[in-house]
Design a protein around this motif. Structure first.
Motif, mmCIF file in Angstrom:
data_model
loop_
_atom_site.group_PDB
_atom_site.id
_atom_site.type_symbol
_atom_site.label_atom_id
_atom_site.label_comp_id
_atom_site.label_asym_id
_atom_site.label_seq_id
_atom_site.Cartn_x
_atom_site.Cartn_y
_atom_site.Cartn_z
ATOM 1 N N ILE A 179 3.163 0.955 4.740
ATOM 2 C CA ILE A 179 3.374 1.490 3.200
ATOM 3 C C ILE A 179 5.043 1.563 2.811
ATOM 4 O O ILE A 179 5.513 1.957 3.492
ATOM 5 N N LYS A 180 5.734 -0.093 2.552
ATOM 6 C CA LYS A 180 6.865 -0.310 2.392
ATOM 7 C C LYS A 180 7.256 -0.111 0.900
ATOM 8 O O LYS A 180 7.104 -1.017 0.478
ATOM 9 N N LYS A 181 7.690 0.646 0.297
ATOM 10 C CA LYS A 181 8.184 1.138 -1.160
ATOM 11 C C LYS A 181 9.182 -0.021 -1.273
ATOM 12 O O LYS A 181 10.069 -0.357 0.003
ATOM 13 N N THR A 182 8.730 -0.960 -2.349
ATOM 14 C CA THR A 182 10.161 -1.817 -2.570
ATOM 15 C C THR A 182 10.558 -0.993 -4.171
ATOM 16 O O THR A 182 9.347 -0.586 -4.927
ATOM 17 N N GLY A 183 11.125 -2.593 -4.863
ATOM 18 C CA GLY A 183 12.037 -1.558 -5.962
ATOM 19 C C GLY A 183 11.052 -2.844 -7.095
ATOM 20 O O GLY A 183 11.246 -2.270 -7.762
ATOM 21 N N MET A 184 10.271 -3.925 -6.728
ATOM 22 C CA MET A 184 9.522 -4.457 -7.963
ATOM 23 C C MET A 184 8.597 -5.335 -7.073
ATOM 24 O O MET A 184 8.957 -5.448 -5.382
ATOM 25 N N GLY A 185 7.744 -6.075 -7.591
ATOM 26 C CA GLY A 185 7.112 -6.979 -7.269
ATOM 27 C C GLY A 185 5.913 -6.552 -7.341
ATOM 28 O O GLY A 185 4.731 -7.480 -6.481
ATOM 29 N N GLY A 186 5.592 -5.335 -7.216
ATOM 30 C CA GLY A 186 4.022 -5.328 -7.668
ATOM 31 C C GLY A 186 3.325 -4.874 -5.956
ATOM 32 O O GLY A 186 4.445 -4.251 -4.758
ATOM 33 N N VAL A 187 2.044 -4.539 -5.660
ATOM 34 C CA VAL A 187 1.313 -4.472 -4.371
ATOM 35 C C VAL A 187 1.186 -5.992 -3.845
ATOM 36 O O VAL A 187 0.828 -6.565 -3.678
ATOM 37 N N ARG A 188 1.719 -6.039 -2.736
ATOM 38 C CA ARG A 188 1.483 -7.292 -1.984
ATOM 39 C C ARG A 188 1.224 -6.651 -1.016
ATOM 40 O O ARG A 188 1.442 -5.686 0.434
ATOM 41 N N LEU A 189 -0.132 -7.334 0.062
ATOM 42 C CA LEU A 189 -0.941 -7.122 0.678
ATOM 43 C C LEU A 189 -1.481 -8.214 2.147
ATOM 44 O O LEU A 189 -1.072 -9.428 1.787
ATOM 45 N N MET A 212 3.760 1.989 -7.174
ATOM 46 C CA MET A 212 2.911 0.439 -8.472
ATOM 47 C C MET A 212 3.997 -0.429 -7.146
ATOM 48 O O MET A 212 3.866 -1.443 -7.993
ATOM 49 N N ASN A 213 5.208 -0.903 -6.802
ATOM 50 C CA ASN A 213 5.742 -1.301 -5.919
ATOM 51 C C ASN A 213 5.440 -1.646 -4.513
ATOM 52 O O ASN A 213 6.627 -0.541 -3.968
ATOM 53 N N ALA A 214 4.562 -1.912 -3.044
ATOM 54 C CA ALA A 214 4.887 -1.531 -2.118
ATOM 55 C C ALA A 214 4.462 -2.998 -1.368
ATOM 56 O O ALA A 214 3.759 -3.905 -1.727
ATOM 57 N N ASP A 215 5.010 -3.345 -0.209
ATOM 58 C CA ASP A 215 4.137 -4.261 0.710
ATOM 59 C C ASP A 215 3.324 -3.130 1.951
ATOM 60 O O ASP A 215 4.411 -2.293 2.571
ATOM 61 N N VAL A 216 2.535 -3.851 1.818
ATOM 62 C CA VAL A 216 1.184 -3.343 2.643
ATOM 63 C C VAL A 216 0.781 -4.333 3.893
ATOM 64 O O VAL A 216 0.284 -5.405 3.306
ATOM 65 N N LEU A 217 0.907 -3.534 4.599
ATOM 66 C CA LEU A 217 -0.183 -3.981 6.443
ATOM 67 C C LEU A 217 -0.746 -4.003 6.631
ATOM 68 O O LEU A 217 -0.296 -2.406 7.521
ATOM 69 N N ILE A 218 -1.702 -4.532 6.971
ATOM 70 C CA ILE A 218 -2.939 -3.811 7.678
ATOM 71 C C ILE A 218 -3.119 -4.232 8.613
ATOM 72 O O ILE A 218 -4.141 -5.414 8.469
ATOM 73 N N ARG A 219 -3.478 -3.143 9.413
ATOM 74 C CA ARG A 219 -4.256 -4.652 10.886
ATOM 75 C C ARG A 219 -4.791 -4.318 11.847
ATOM 76 O O ARG A 219 -5.773 -2.561 12.042
ATOM 77 N N GLY A 220 -6.171 -4.390 11.875
ATOM 78 C CA GLY A 220 -8.087 -4.259 11.533
ATOM 79 C C GLY A 220 -8.624 -3.740 10.364
ATOM 80 O O GLY A 220 -8.689 -2.704 9.619
ATOM 81 N N ASN A 221 -10.162 -3.109 10.901
ATOM 82 C CA ASN A 221 -10.523 -3.392 9.694
ATOM 83 C C ASN A 221 -10.627 -1.035 9.521
ATOM 84 O O ASN A 221 -10.309 0.247 9.422
ATOM 85 N N VAL A 222 -9.901 -1.196 7.780
ATOM 86 C CA VAL A 222 -9.887 0.459 8.220
ATOM 87 C C VAL A 222 -11.055 0.898 6.035
ATOM 88 O O VAL A 222 -11.184 0.112 5.384
ATOM 89 N N THR A 223 -11.023 2.253 5.871
ATOM 90 C CA THR A 223 -11.840 2.817 4.533
ATOM 91 C C THR A 223 -10.271 2.849 3.963
ATOM 92 O O THR A 223 -9.229 3.674 3.750
#
Length: 370
Positions: A179-189, A212-223
């Protein structure tokens, strides 16, 4: 205003009364995030509270550190004495151990530090019973032995809950979530593989932590719980197993019933021991060694035979660089190449570099610059 504990109980009650389905998934995710945030705040507050005593400071030593976690008078001190020969004060009443007592267990070539800590009680994660100091020590462990006794095996559930509330996750791998917080752009998955969590659930959970603003990277299934843990960011992932003490005081039928119940509840069979008589202590030592994931590496000096009598004990997944750091602080800087004989290479005496991952039983030669 209600206390943190009361707020947590109120939200937990609401969560229990909310049936999970697609329509309620966002609300449930929000409730779980609220609970996690409040518990983390309560634990942090307990850890920072001044109290009346000093915290416990223990220097880690040996090839791995194991912490004995249990209620008062469960037999931790007697077990430490049995495993290591350390003289930890024992008595048939609660709270004998008022500080952390370290001991060193030698088994199958490994030197393992065992820590006897004051007993945990319900509410320890929130600071009760010197819980803040005890939990701080547990969080540094490489392995946890959750110790119960045959008369109070239901305490195991309480201990597991206290560890969970303190941000300690046992016997589960750390989810691969960034989860990398960003300054704008909302949440990108972005996802790799199949992921059940959707973008709206993730936005809802992050919003509870004012992200409210972050780039999210998920590898594999998570709960949802996995994602909340990643958002909080201070979780510790530690292997653990259950041991039940004082089995010499009950009959075989009662022993089997305890094993059956705990295996069904926790998905692992407990090790039944008697710290007083020494019953099954060798099996416990083997379990400690195996859960720590040790492998043996045999060192071969240049132009000399390998030392097959005293292996170097390292954790599974260790690299040549890890071994260099163990042997001498200058070895990495002076490293030229290494030679390996064993299962981690395609042929004997294969040249490898620092990132090479070693296997159990490998023979290793390190060649350095003069």
């Amino acid at each position: 205003m209600s206390s943190l504990e009361e707020q947590i109980r109120e939200i937990e009650d609401e969560l229990r009364n909310t049936k999970y389905n697609k329509a309620t998934s966002l609300h449930i995710g929000r409730l779980k995030a609220k609970i996690a945030k409040l518990k983390d705040e309560a634990v942090t507050r307990a850890m920072k509270s001044s109290g009346t005593g000093e915290g416990y400071s223990v220097k880690k030593s040996g090839d791995g550190t194991v912490v004995l976690v249990g209620f008062p008078s469960v037999g931790k001190s007697t077990l430490l004495n049995q495993l290591t020969g350390t003289k930890s004060e024992t008595a048939a009443y609660a709270f004998t151990t008022l500080t952390v007592v370290p001991g060193l267990m030698e088994h199958r070539g490994a030197k393992i530090q065992i820590l006897d800590i004051p007993g945990l009680i319900a509410g320890a994660a929130m600071g009760k019973g010197r819980g803040k100091e005890v939990i701080a020590v547990v969080r540094t462990a490489d392995l946890i032995i959750i110790l119960g006794d045959v008369f109070n095996d239901r305490h195991i559930d309480v201990l597991v809950k206290e560890l969970y509330d303190a941000g300690i996750r046992i016997n589960v791998p750390k989810p691969d979530i960034t989860i990398k917080k960003t300054g704008m752009g909302g949440v990108r998955l972005n996802t790799v593989g199949s992921v059940d969590l959707n973008l709206e659930e993730i936005r809802t959970i992050l919003a509870e932590n004012k992200i409210m603003n972050a780039d999210v990277l998920i590898r594999g299934n998570v709960t949802q719980e996995d994602f909340i843990d990643a958002m909080i960011g201070n979780r510790r992932y530690i292997p653990a197993f259950i041991a039940i003490n004082k089995v010499d005081l009950i009959d075989e039928m009662s022993k089997k019933a305890i094993v059956k119940n705990l295996t069904k509840q926790f998905g692992q069979s407990p090790i039944m021991i008697s710290a007083h008589s020494g019953y099954n202590i060798n099996a416990l030592k083997d379990a400690v060694y195996d859960h720590l994931g040790f492998i043996q590496i045999f060192m071969k000096p240049v132009g000399a035979p390998a030392d097959m009598e005293e292996p170097l004990i390292v954790r599974a997944g260790s690299t040549v660089e890890d071994v260099c750091n163990r042997l001498h602080r200058d070895f990495v800087e002076r490293f030229r190449y290494a030679k390996v004989w064993g299962n981690s290479v395609k042929h004997d005496a294969q040249r490898v570099s620092l990132p090479h991952v070693l296997a159990d039983g490998d023979i290793l030669t390190i060649v350095t610059k003069l």
